[in-house]
Design a protein around this motif. Structure first.
Motif, mmCIF file in Angstrom:
data_model
loop_
_atom_site.group_PDB
_atom_site.id
_atom_site.type_symbol
_atom_site.label_atom_id
_atom_site.label_comp_id
_atom_site.label_asym_id
_atom_site.label_seq_id
_atom_site.Cartn_x
_atom_site.Cartn_y
_atom_site.Cartn_z
ATOM 1 N N HIS A 124 0.986 -1.138 0.112
ATOM 2 C CA HIS A 124 0.081 -0.127 -0.008
ATOM 3 C C HIS A 124 0.692 1.064 0.599
ATOM 4 O O HIS A 124 0.226 2.543 -0.465
ATOM 5 C CB HIS A 124 -1.123 -0.275 1.510
ATOM 6 N N GLU A 125 2.071 1.233 -0.107
ATOM 7 C CA GLU A 125 3.547 2.042 0.016
ATOM 8 C C GLU A 125 4.033 2.460 -1.572
ATOM 9 O O GLU A 125 4.329 0.944 -1.178
ATOM 10 C CB GLU A 125 3.559 2.530 0.912
ATOM 11 N N LEU A 126 4.182 2.988 -1.674
ATOM 12 C CA LEU A 126 5.804 3.486 -2.810
ATOM 13 C C LEU A 126 6.650 3.914 -2.486
ATOM 14 O O LEU A 126 6.500 4.863 -1.478
ATOM 15 C CB LEU A 126 4.559 4.323 -3.876
ATOM 16 N N THR A 127 7.526 3.422 -2.808
ATOM 17 C CA THR A 127 8.889 4.465 -2.830
ATOM 18 C C THR A 127 9.613 5.691 -4.267
ATOM 19 O O THR A 127 8.289 5.553 -4.644
ATOM 20 C CB THR A 127 10.254 3.295 -2.970
ATOM 21 N N VAL A 128 10.097 5.696 -3.562
ATOM 22 C CA VAL A 128 10.097 6.929 -4.776
ATOM 23 C C VAL A 128 10.063 7.383 -6.231
ATOM 24 O O VAL A 128 9.996 7.881 -6.231
ATOM 25 C CB VAL A 128 11.293 8.191 -3.610
ATOM 26 N N GLY A 129 11.328 6.334 -5.798
ATOM 27 C CA GLY A 129 10.813 5.794 -7.336
ATOM 28 C C GLY A 129 9.921 5.140 -8.165
ATOM 29 O O GLY A 129 9.882 5.228 -9.655
ATOM 30 N N GLN A 130 9.022 4.426 -6.508
ATOM 31 C CA GLN A 130 7.643 3.484 -7.643
ATOM 32 C C GLN A 130 6.939 4.691 -7.872
ATOM 33 O O GLN A 130 6.466 4.534 -8.802
ATOM 34 C CB GLN A 130 7.481 2.698 -6.746
ATOM 35 N N ARG A 169 5.857 5.631 -11.487
ATOM 36 C CA ARG A 169 4.160 5.563 -12.159
ATOM 37 C C ARG A 169 3.130 6.585 -12.521
ATOM 38 O O ARG A 169 2.400 7.248 -13.421
ATOM 39 C CB ARG A 169 3.145 4.820 -10.790
ATOM 40 N N SER A 170 3.818 7.891 -12.141
ATOM 41 C CA SER A 170 2.944 9.749 -12.111
ATOM 42 C C SER A 170 3.723 9.456 -13.593
ATOM 43 O O SER A 170 3.027 10.781 -13.407
ATOM 44 C CB SER A 170 3.044 10.318 -11.174
ATOM 45 N N GLY A 171 5.010 9.162 -13.421
ATOM 46 C CA GLY A 171 5.865 9.934 -14.916
ATOM 47 C C GLY A 171 6.226 10.937 -14.672
ATOM 48 O O GLY A 171 6.952 11.977 -15.170
ATOM 49 N N ALA A 172 6.585 11.776 -13.261
ATOM 50 C CA ALA A 172 7.546 12.875 -13.088
ATOM 51 C C ALA A 172 8.506 12.779 -12.165
ATOM 52 O O ALA A 172 8.847 10.954 -11.680
ATOM 53 C CB ALA A 172 6.612 13.482 -11.008
ATOM 54 N N ALA A 173 9.944 13.193 -12.999
ATOM 55 C CA ALA A 173 10.811 12.867 -11.557
ATOM 56 C C ALA A 173 11.007 13.226 -10.588
ATOM 57 O O ALA A 173 9.661 13.420 -9.498
ATOM 58 C CB ALA A 173 11.868 13.853 -12.301
ATOM 59 N N VAL A 174 11.547 12.451 -9.742
ATOM 60 C CA VAL A 174 12.096 12.437 -8.326
ATOM 61 C C VAL A 174 12.860 13.679 -7.885
ATOM 62 O O VAL A 174 12.051 13.979 -6.999
ATOM 63 C CB VAL A 174 13.711 10.944 -7.713
ATOM 64 N N SER A 175 13.272 14.651 -8.574
ATOM 65 C CA SER A 175 13.979 15.704 -7.747
ATOM 66 C C SER A 175 12.686 16.338 -7.824
ATOM 67 O O SER A 175 12.200 17.218 -7.313
ATOM 68 C CB SER A 175 14.542 16.334 -9.109
ATOM 69 N N ALA A 176 11.484 16.006 -8.872
ATOM 70 C CA ALA A 176 10.195 17.448 -8.836
ATOM 71 C C ALA A 176 9.412 16.241 -7.116
ATOM 72 O O ALA A 176 9.153 17.439 -7.153
ATOM 73 C CB ALA A 176 9.100 16.915 -9.915
ATOM 74 N N LEU A 177 9.399 15.241 -7.834
ATOM 75 C CA LEU A 177 8.412 14.381 -6.594
ATOM 76 C C LEU A 177 9.222 15.256 -4.551
ATOM 77 O O LEU A 177 8.341 15.718 -4.120
ATOM 78 C CB LEU A 177 8.741 12.715 -6.226
ATOM 79 N N SER A 186 3.439 14.337 0.991
ATOM 80 C CA SER A 186 3.598 13.671 2.023
ATOM 81 C C SER A 186 3.996 12.178 2.037
ATOM 82 O O SER A 186 3.465 11.849 0.981
ATOM 83 C CB SER A 186 2.795 13.916 3.342
ATOM 84 N N SER A 187 4.381 12.839 2.441
ATOM 85 C CA SER A 187 5.365 10.923 3.161
ATOM 86 C C SER A 187 5.905 10.646 4.707
ATOM 87 O O SER A 187 5.487 11.793 5.348
ATOM 88 C CB SER A 187 6.847 10.929 2.242
ATOM 89 N N ARG A 188 5.627 9.566 4.800
ATOM 90 C CA ARG A 188 6.483 9.276 6.464
ATOM 91 C C ARG A 188 8.292 8.154 5.865
ATOM 92 O O ARG A 188 8.173 8.218 4.222
ATOM 93 C CB ARG A 188 5.365 7.838 6.816
ATOM 94 N N ARG A 189 8.418 8.131 6.399
ATOM 95 C CA ARG A 189 10.019 7.877 6.634
ATOM 96 C C ARG A 189 9.991 6.670 7.274
ATOM 97 O O ARG A 189 9.110 5.944 8.188
ATOM 98 C CB ARG A 189 11.035 9.505 7.278
ATOM 99 N N THR A 190 10.569 5.635 7.367
ATOM 100 C CA THR A 190 10.954 4.285 7.537
ATOM 101 C C THR A 190 11.868 4.297 8.612
ATOM 102 O O THR A 190 12.685 5.274 8.752
ATOM 103 C CB THR A 190 11.365 2.942 5.916
ATOM 104 N N TYR A 241 5.121 6.287 -0.051
ATOM 105 C CA TYR A 241 4.046 7.459 -0.010
ATOM 106 C C TYR A 241 2.555 5.650 0.029
ATOM 107 O O TYR A 241 3.186 5.969 -1.030
ATOM 108 C CB TYR A 241 4.510 7.901 -1.135
ATOM 109 N N THR A 242 1.764 6.693 0.126
ATOM 110 C CA THR A 242 0.662 5.888 0.088
ATOM 111 C C THR A 242 0.791 6.035 -1.005
ATOM 112 O O THR A 242 0.912 7.045 -2.168
ATOM 113 C CB THR A 242 -0.763 7.254 0.788
ATOM 114 N N ARG A 243 -0.484 4.818 -2.017
ATOM 115 C CA ARG A 243 -0.886 5.162 -3.085
ATOM 116 C C ARG A 243 -1.688 6.226 -3.866
ATOM 117 O O ARG A 243 -1.661 6.234 -4.639
ATOM 118 C CB ARG A 243 -1.612 3.469 -3.519
ATOM 119 N N ASP A 244 -2.706 7.119 -2.435
ATOM 120 C CA ASP A 244 -3.566 7.551 -3.494
ATOM 121 C C ASP A 244 -2.356 8.817 -3.278
ATOM 122 O O ASP A 244 -2.977 10.454 -4.255
ATOM 123 C CB ASP A 244 -4.547 8.083 -2.145
ATOM 124 N N THR A 245 -1.082 9.213 -2.830
ATOM 125 C CA THR A 245 -0.189 10.570 -3.526
ATOM 126 C C THR A 245 0.313 10.530 -5.452
ATOM 127 O O THR A 245 0.313 10.763 -6.144
ATOM 128 C CB THR A 245 0.682 10.052 -3.159
#
Length: 169
Positions: A9-15, A19-27, A37-41, A48-52
């Protein structure tokens, strides 16, 4: 593109980027600006939650039509409990943004229409050029490249508040 198992139910920044087509730097930038927003492990990795995905799509669509990020952030902040925007949210917000976009289109059309005249004369006169001095109302009160305060009002602060060349000895 990496596949995400249904049970995750959570995505890494790379995932999220894939999936979104946005660059990691943009995220990262969107997160710094409060758009997502995200939570930290425990290892300090973003999750990130999937609704992000929908929030990122919302942000990118709004940016594509010229809505500033600050305006997008304000719109997202108005949603209850920072929920993900729905189709109805987009319809409501896009209607509110329509007049702002219409005004920008009018301004750009006016600039485009005067562009040929300006290039043709080459003057770039602060007194008359519609590109250097658009919609000049103050210019009707007299010549000069700075705003003269009305009698009985405070002088503007900052540069250009001293006497102009015509007022010096």
């Amino acid at each position: 593109m990496p596949q995400i198992p249904e049970k995750i139910h959570e995505l890494t920044v790379g995932q999220l980027a894939a999936r979104s087509g946005a660059a990691v730097s943009a995220l990262h930038f969107y997160e710094a600006k409060g758009l997502i927003s995200s939570r930290r492990t425990t290892g300090n990795q973003r999750r990130y939650t999937r609704d992000t995905l929908r929030r990122v799509a919302f942000v990118r669509a709004a940016q594509r039509v010229g809505i500033p990020l600050a305006t997008i952030r304000e719109a997202l902040a108005e949603l209850p409990e920072a929920r993900t925007p729905t189709r109805e949210d987009w319809a409501h917000l896009s209607e509110a943004w329509r007049s702002e976009l219409d005004e920008r289109i009018r301004q750009l059309n006016r600039l485009r229409d005067h562009l040929t005249d300006c290039i043709g004369c080459g003057c770039l006169s602060l007194a008359t050029c519609v590109l250097s001095n658009p919609d000049d109302v103050v210019g009707e009160r007299g010549a000069g490249s700075r705003l003269m305060p009305e009698p009985g009002t405070r002088k503007p602060r900052g540069r250009g508040t001293g006497p102009g060349p015509e007022e010096r000895d």
